[in-house]
Design a protein around this motif. Structure first.
Motif, PDB file in Angstrom:
ATOM      1  N   ARG A 109       0.865  -1.177   0.000  1.00 47.47           N
ATOM      2  CA  ARG A 109       0.000   0.000   0.000  1.00 47.47           C
ATOM      3  C   ARG A 109       0.895   1.218   0.000  1.00 47.47           C
ATOM      4  O   ARG A 109       1.632   1.482   0.946  1.00 47.47           O
ATOM      5  CB  ARG A 109      -0.906  -0.003   1.221  1.00 47.47           C
ATOM      6  N   THR A 110       0.874   1.977  -1.074  1.00 45.00           N
ATOM      7  CA  THR A 110       1.843   3.048  -1.271  1.00 45.00           C
ATOM      8  C   THR A 110       1.196   4.409  -1.109  1.00 45.00           C
ATOM      9  O   THR A 110      -0.013   4.573  -1.281  1.00 45.00           O
ATOM     10  CB  THR A 110       2.450   2.970  -2.683  1.00 45.00           C
ATOM     11  N   PRO A 111       2.004   5.423  -0.786  1.00 41.39           N
ATOM     12  CA  PRO A 111       1.476   6.784  -0.781  1.00 41.39           C
ATOM     13  C   PRO A 111       1.084   7.199  -2.195  1.00 41.39           C
ATOM     14  O   PRO A 111       1.497   6.583  -3.179  1.00 41.39           O
ATOM     15  CB  PRO A 111       2.659   7.614  -0.263  1.00 41.39           C
ATOM     16  N   LYS A 112       0.301   8.246  -2.276  1.00 44.36           N
ATOM     17  CA  LYS A 112      -0.287   8.649  -3.554  1.00 44.36           C
ATOM     18  C   LYS A 112       0.752   8.850  -4.636  1.00 44.36           C
ATOM     19  O   LYS A 112       0.554   8.445  -5.790  1.00 44.36           O
ATOM     20  CB  LYS A 112      -1.097   9.935  -3.356  1.00 44.36           C
ATOM     21  N   GLU A 113       1.915   9.471  -4.277  1.00 39.56           N
ATOM     22  CA  GLU A 113       2.905   9.773  -5.309  1.00 39.56           C
ATOM     23  C   GLU A 113       3.574   8.524  -5.874  1.00 39.56           C
ATOM     24  O   GLU A 113       4.248   8.584  -6.904  1.00 39.56           O
ATOM     25  CB  GLU A 113       3.969  10.745  -4.780  1.00 39.56           C
ATOM     26  N   LEU A 114       3.370   7.366  -5.201  1.00 37.02           N
ATOM     27  CA  LEU A 114       3.971   6.128  -5.685  1.00 37.02           C
ATOM     28  C   LEU A 114       2.945   5.164  -6.265  1.00 37.02           C
ATOM     29  O   LEU A 114       3.232   3.978  -6.459  1.00 37.02           O
ATOM     30  CB  LEU A 114       4.732   5.440  -4.546  1.00 37.02           C
ATOM     31  N   ASN A 115       1.762   5.656  -6.562  1.00 34.91           N
ATOM     32  CA  ASN A 115       0.704   4.781  -7.068  1.00 34.91           C
ATOM     33  C   ASN A 115       1.087   4.058  -8.351  1.00 34.91           C
ATOM     34  O   ASN A 115       0.600   2.964  -8.632  1.00 34.91           O
ATOM     35  CB  ASN A 115      -0.585   5.578  -7.304  1.00 34.91           C
ATOM     36  N   THR A 116       1.948   4.670  -9.152  1.00 35.69           N
ATOM     37  CA  THR A 116       2.318   4.061 -10.435  1.00 35.69           C
ATOM     38  C   THR A 116       3.454   3.052 -10.294  1.00 35.69           C
ATOM     39  O   THR A 116       3.779   2.354 -11.251  1.00 35.69           O
ATOM     40  CB  THR A 116       2.735   5.137 -11.445  1.00 35.69           C
ATOM     41  N   CYS A 117       4.085   2.991  -9.120  1.00 36.96           N
ATOM     42  CA  CYS A 117       5.232   2.104  -8.911  1.00 36.96           C
ATOM     43  C   CYS A 117       4.757   0.767  -8.359  1.00 36.96           C
ATOM     44  O   CYS A 117       4.023   0.727  -7.363  1.00 36.96           O
ATOM     45  CB  CYS A 117       6.227   2.743  -7.946  1.00 36.96           C
ATOM     46  N   LYS A 118       5.193  -0.331  -8.966  1.00 32.40           N
ATOM     47  CA  LYS A 118       4.718  -1.655  -8.573  1.00 32.40           C
ATOM     48  C   LYS A 118       5.863  -2.664  -8.597  1.00 32.40           C
ATOM     49  O   LYS A 118       6.787  -2.565  -9.409  1.00 32.40           O
ATOM     50  CB  LYS A 118       3.609  -2.125  -9.515  1.00 32.40           C
ATOM     51  N   ALA A 119       5.758  -3.646  -7.707  1.00 29.82           N
ATOM     52  CA  ALA A 119       6.638  -4.812  -7.703  1.00 29.82           C
ATOM     53  C   ALA A 119       5.756  -6.016  -7.418  1.00 29.82           C
ATOM     54  O   ALA A 119       5.249  -6.172  -6.306  1.00 29.82           O
ATOM     55  CB  ALA A 119       7.731  -4.664  -6.653  1.00 29.82           C
ATOM     56  N   ILE A 120       5.546  -6.843  -8.413  1.00 29.45           N
ATOM     57  CA  ILE A 120       4.576  -7.931  -8.322  1.00 29.45           C
ATOM     58  C   ILE A 120       5.255  -9.242  -8.699  1.00 29.45           C
ATOM     59  O   ILE A 120       5.918  -9.336  -9.732  1.00 29.45           O
ATOM     60  CB  ILE A 120       3.375  -7.686  -9.262  1.00 29.45           C
ATOM     61  N   LEU A 121       5.075 -10.239  -7.859  1.00 28.53           N
ATOM     62  CA  LEU A 121       5.559 -11.593  -8.140  1.00 28.53           C
ATOM     63  C   LEU A 121       4.365 -12.529  -8.229  1.00 28.53           C
ATOM     64  O   LEU A 121       3.636 -12.726  -7.254  1.00 28.53           O
ATOM     65  CB  LEU A 121       6.508 -12.059  -7.036  1.00 28.53           C
ATOM     66  N   ILE A 122       4.147 -13.089  -9.403  1.00 24.79           N
ATOM     67  CA  ILE A 122       3.001 -13.967  -9.605  1.00 24.79           C
ATOM     68  C   ILE A 122       3.379 -15.033 -10.631  1.00 24.79           C
ATOM     69  O   ILE A 122       3.965 -14.724 -11.677  1.00 24.79           O
ATOM     70  CB  ILE A 122       1.753 -13.165 -10.049  1.00 24.79           C
ATOM     71  N   ASN A 123       3.101 -16.285 -10.305  1.00 24.42           N
ATOM     72  CA  ASN A 123       3.422 -17.403 -11.192  1.00 24.42           C
ATOM     73  C   ASN A 123       4.879 -17.397 -11.650  1.00 24.42           C
ATOM     74  O   ASN A 123       5.188 -17.552 -12.827  1.00 24.42           O
ATOM     75  CB  ASN A 123       2.495 -17.424 -12.411  1.00 24.42           C
ATOM     76  N   ASN A 124       5.762 -17.177 -10.698  1.00 21.62           N
ATOM     77  CA  ASN A 124       7.204 -17.207 -10.974  1.00 21.62           C
ATOM     78  C   ASN A 124       7.673 -16.086 -11.891  1.00 21.62           C
ATOM     79  O   ASN A 124       8.761 -16.162 -12.463  1.00 21.62           O
ATOM     80  CB  ASN A 124       7.642 -18.556 -11.566  1.00 21.62           C
ATOM     81  N   VAL A 125       6.887 -15.032 -12.052  1.00 21.87           N
ATOM     82  CA  VAL A 125       7.295 -13.867 -12.833  1.00 21.87           C
ATOM     83  C   VAL A 125       7.296 -12.644 -11.924  1.00 21.87           C
ATOM     84  O   VAL A 125       6.275 -12.306 -11.319  1.00 21.87           O
ATOM     85  CB  VAL A 125       6.358 -13.623 -14.037  1.00 21.87           C
ATOM     86  N   LEU A 126       8.443 -12.012 -11.809  1.00 23.16           N
ATOM     87  CA  LEU A 126       8.570 -10.761 -11.060  1.00 23.16           C
ATOM     88  C   LEU A 126       8.503  -9.605 -12.044  1.00 23.16           C
ATOM     89  O   LEU A 126       9.250  -9.575 -13.029  1.00 23.16           O
ATOM     90  CB  LEU A 126       9.900 -10.708 -10.299  1.00 23.16           C
ATOM     91  N   THR A 127       7.616  -8.646 -11.783  1.00 24.84           N
ATOM     92  CA  THR A 127       7.476  -7.473 -12.639  1.00 24.84           C
ATOM     93  C   THR A 127       7.710  -6.220 -11.811  1.00 24.84           C
ATOM     94  O   THR A 127       7.078  -6.026 -10.762  1.00 24.84           O
ATOM     95  CB  THR A 127       6.078  -7.405 -13.284  1.00 24.84           C
ATOM     96  N   LEU A 128       8.621  -5.386 -12.269  1.00 25.31           N
ATOM     97  CA  LEU A 128       8.900  -4.089 -11.671  1.00 25.31           C
ATOM     98  C   LEU A 128       8.489  -3.033 -12.680  1.00 25.31           C
ATOM     99  O   LEU A 128       8.877  -3.101 -13.857  1.00 25.31           O
ATOM    100  CB  LEU A 128      10.394  -3.950 -11.339  1.00 25.31           C
ATOM    101  N   GLU A 129       7.724  -2.015 -12.236  1.00 25.58           N
ATOM    102  CA  GLU A 129       7.260  -1.052 -13.226  1.00 25.58           C
ATOM    103  C   GLU A 129       6.812   0.254 -12.583  1.00 25.58           C
ATOM    104  O   GLU A 129       6.545   0.343 -11.383  1.00 25.58           O
ATOM    105  CB  GLU A 129       6.120  -1.633 -14.047  1.00 25.58           C
ATOM    106  N   ASN A 130       6.762   1.276 -13.454  1.00 27.99           N
ATOM    107  CA  ASN A 130       6.090   2.537 -13.163  1.00 27.99           C
ATOM    108  C   ASN A 130       5.391   2.973 -14.444  1.00 27.99           C
ATOM    109  O   ASN A 130       5.173   2.142 -15.342  1.00 27.99           O
ATOM    110  CB  ASN A 130       7.078   3.577 -12.633  1.00 27.99           C
ATOM    111  N   ASP A 131       5.035   4.233 -14.559  1.00 24.01           N
ATOM    112  CA  ASP A 131       4.325   4.689 -15.754  1.00 24.01           C
ATOM    113  C   ASP A 131       5.202   4.707 -17.001  1.00 24.01           C
ATOM    114  O   ASP A 131       4.692   4.792 -18.121  1.00 24.01           O
ATOM    115  CB  ASP A 131       3.772   6.101 -15.527  1.00 24.01           C
ATOM    116  N   TYR A 132       6.521   4.649 -16.818  1.00 23.97           N
ATOM    117  CA  TYR A 132       7.441   4.819 -17.933  1.00 23.97           C
ATOM    118  C   TYR A 132       7.975   3.506 -18.480  1.00 23.97           C
ATOM    119  O   TYR A 132       8.207   3.374 -19.679  1.00 23.97           O
ATOM    120  CB  TYR A 132       8.622   5.710 -17.519  1.00 23.97           C
TER     121      TYR A 132
END
Length: 700
Positions: A28-51
């Protein structure tokens, strides 16, 4: 881990992968970090933002890149490698991996970001990768930490390409491989890539060429390149990638394998982690060198802006703390002979008259004597054998530094000091050094320190110097500013320790005939393409001195330009008055209105992305800088010694536009101008060695 009382609630999931894995890490991130994500699902790690987005095969925490996406330009690269991104020779197979994600709140020196920490165990070696994801950056950074042990040598095999056997035997390609740690691994598709590596040089007491670029096409034979920065551009499109290695320069790196990047068809790697196996503690994490990978598209400016968008996150630039016109008297070569109460008070008064914001006492204010003392033989070693070494010299300053600080407050000038950490046993006295600086802060409010005399010869030195700086930052609530000297020795370079302040770039002296305004301008101009110039201290000298040290027919000697022109060359950086202000002739103070006007706009000027324009400075060019702030900004146009009163100067302005120019400083005139199809604008300046600082606005 998150401490009680933090503003953000963090939901933490530690993951151990097995034969089948379905795991999800959400924060759960502060508003300014809403676009930043780090997700691990089904052995795939995804790091991302709006860019951008980057995906990895989790591989039990031993990450393998599978896809890199430029989200703004809707372009993806499928990364088809089968080897992990991090290759540490002798580490073996990954046994377990974990992911910890947390939002890191903004501080006064750094913006908020999402922190994704991946830890993995390889037998007796533990590896931690900390990914930093900023909300408005087309790049993701990765910091490395190690602990434990590995039973293999990490070294370079310097193979001469001419000694390799015939390329028809494909195994010959492998002969050039080095047994060096790999920290980044991009298995890019296709063969048509243009590589541009950028190598940087410091030790500026001995160098006057600080940037070197190398260009080549990707080929099947392994290519080794030096440099902190690599641009990887698709020959068939405008899409590209960059890798920034966050380390000192090649010559100053620890455990250096002899190169920074390895490239061949299908694979580009960043190498060298800054430690040897013998440097790794058994039970304590040691921070290593890291890297940044970003995506680019479009023009050269777009590529440079992508890099600069990341660099702005390394230290938040605050006007009252980070902008300065600093006076340091060492440039007039009196060394420590004059430093004392009366001299320093006179310097503060003269500084105020000139328009200076900071006055820095260099070597000689302290009780101890350094190796650079002109008064008596001293040393940079054994400093803490005498506990009064870093106390103000009572003979020079009977009441300590209070009279200077009090006068400075009255006149609006901040007092700063020079400091040389004790070199003994890899800076083992770092706590004492930090204590000395903290004492100056607590007693006098001094917060700006020039850090000099450093030699980072081993990893323990690197660790202890960082501990010293971090301790001071913590106690001063991040108010401290360090001017990190890169003039000699193995130090920090331009892409390491950036969070602590600015860079003291070079010592130049008219006494030795080593100061030329055009040389100083060229060094700033060359660096500003890749290093934010507002992070560099750039000197201007008393050019009324030592005219006899230059040949009478030397048309580029300091005395051939005005004192005001010298200052103008430093405006896009942090101006450093490298002189004794009390020794200036009265006519020098004619530039006071310029300095005062500059102070009014300095922070706005420095808030833009600043890049070089025009020709490379040579003493005879039309050159300058552009600070870009969306559809407006600033142009510093400089006419060196040449016969052209008018010149079409290459800028970063969009072709075909019309701009309004308002003169802020110098000899320009308010006007409107057209940008031609090549991005050039025609300027006029009335004389050799003149300048104009304009505020520009794109109007149509």
């Amino acid at each position: 881990m998150i401490k009680p009382g933090n503003l953000f609630h963090i939901s933490l999931l530690i993951l151990f992968t097995g034969i089948f894995n379905y795991s999800y890490s959400r924060v759960r991130t502060p508003k300014e970090l809403n676009t930043c994500k780090a997700i691990l699902i089904n052995n795939v790690l995804t790091l991302e933002n709006d860019y951008l987005s980057r995906s990895y095969n989790w591989n039990n925490g031993d990450l393998i890149s599978t896809q890199l996406t430029d989200k703004k330009n809707k372009h993806s690269w499928l990364l088809n490698g089968n080897k992990p991104d991090c290759i540490l020779p002798g580490s073996g197979k990954a046994e377990s991996g974990s992911l910890h994600v947390e939002a890191v709140a903004a501080t006064s020196i750094a913006p908020a970001y999402l922190r994704a920490q991946v830890e993995v165990k390889f037998g007796s070696l533990f590896v931690r990768r900390v990914f930093r994801i900023y909300p408005e950056s087309p790049a993701i950074a990765c910091d490395f930490y190690l602990k434990g042990s590995v039973n293999e040598k990490w070294a370079s095999t310097n193979v001469n390409v001419g000694d390799l056997i015939n390329i028809e035997k494909i195994e010959a390609i492998a002969q050039g491989k080095a047994n060096a740690p790999v920290i980044e691994n991009l298995s890019l598709p296709g063969k048509h890539w243009r590589l541009n590596s950028v190598e940087f040089f410091d030790v500026t007491d001995r160098r006057n060429n600080l940037v070197q670029e190398y260009q080549q096409l990707l080929y099947n034979g392994e290519s080794r390149m030096k440099g902190n920065l690599l641009f990887i551009n698709d020959v068939l499109s405008d899409k590209g990638i960059f890798i920034l290695k966050e380390s000192p320069t090649a010559e100053a790196q620890l455990a250096y394998p002899g190169f920074d990047f390895l490239a061949r068809w299908g694979n580009i790697q960043a190498a060298g982690i800054g430690v040897l196996p013998s440097d790794i503690p058994k039970n304590e994490w040691v921070r290593c060198y890291g890297f940044v990978t970003g995506v680019t598209a479009g023009s050269t400016l777009d590529r440079l802006s992508a890099l600069r968008s990341y660099q702005k996150n390394l230290r938040t630039h605050l006007p009252g703390r980070d902008d300065m016109i600093l006076l340091n008297t060492w440039g007039d070569r009196s060394q420590d002979k004059k430093i004392g109460l009366d001299f320093s008070l006179n310097e503060i008064r003269a500084a105020h008259k000139l328009g200076i914001t900071h006055f820095q006492l260099d070597d000689g204010w302290q009780t101890g004597r350094s190796a650079a003392s002109a008064l008596s033989k001293g040393s940079f070693e054994g400093i803490w054998k005498r506990r009064d070494y870093w106390l103000p010299d009572i003979k020079k300053f009977p009441d300590g530094l209070s009279p200077l600080v009090n006068l400075g407050k009255k006149l609006g000038i901040e007092i700063c000091v020079w400091f040389n950490p004790s070199q003994d046993s890899s800076y083992v006295h770092w706590q004492d050094d930090a204590g000395a600086l903290i004492s100056l802060y607590n007693k006098y409010g001094i917060r700006t320190f020039k850090i000099d005399g450093v030699h980072v010869m081993d990893k323990q030195s690197d660790i202890n110097i960082r501990k010293m700086l971090d301790s001071v930052m913590k106690v001063t609530n991040n108010e401290a500013v360090f001017n990190l000297d890169v003039t000699a020795g193995k130090r920090y370079g331009y892409h390491y320790f950036n969070e602590y302040g600015n860079i003291f770039l070079e010592n130049r002296y008219t006494d030795f005939g080593s100061y030329y305004p055009s040389w100083t301008l060229r060094n700033l101009w060359m660096l500003s393409r890749y290093v934010p110039p507002q992070n560099l201290q750039i000197e201007f000298l008393n050019n009324f001195r030592n005219t006899d040290k230059y040949a009478k027919d030397d048309l580029l000697a300091p005395s051939t330009v005005s004192f005001g022109y010298e200052f103008a060359l430093t405006m896009m950086a942090q101006p450093l008055a490298w002189m004794e202000a009390s020794g200036l002739p009265e006519k020098a103070y004619s530039i006071t209105p310029t300095l005062k006007k500059y102070r009014d706009i300095q922070s706005k000027l420095h808030s833009g992305q600043i890049f070089p324009i025009g020709e490379e400075p040579s003493g005879t060019s039309w050159t300058g800088f552009q600070s870009i702030l969306g559809n407006q900004g600033y142009l510093l146009v400089i006419r060196e010694r040449n016969a052209q009163a008018t010149c079409a100067v290459q800028t970063w302005l969009p072709a075909g536009k019309k701009i309004r120019l308002q003169t802020e400083l110098g000899q320009g005139k308010n006007t409107t101008a057209n940008v031609d199809k090549e991005g050039r604008v025609t300027f006029s300046l009335p004389a050799n060695n003149s300048y104009a600082l304009y505020h520009y606005q794109i109007i149509e």
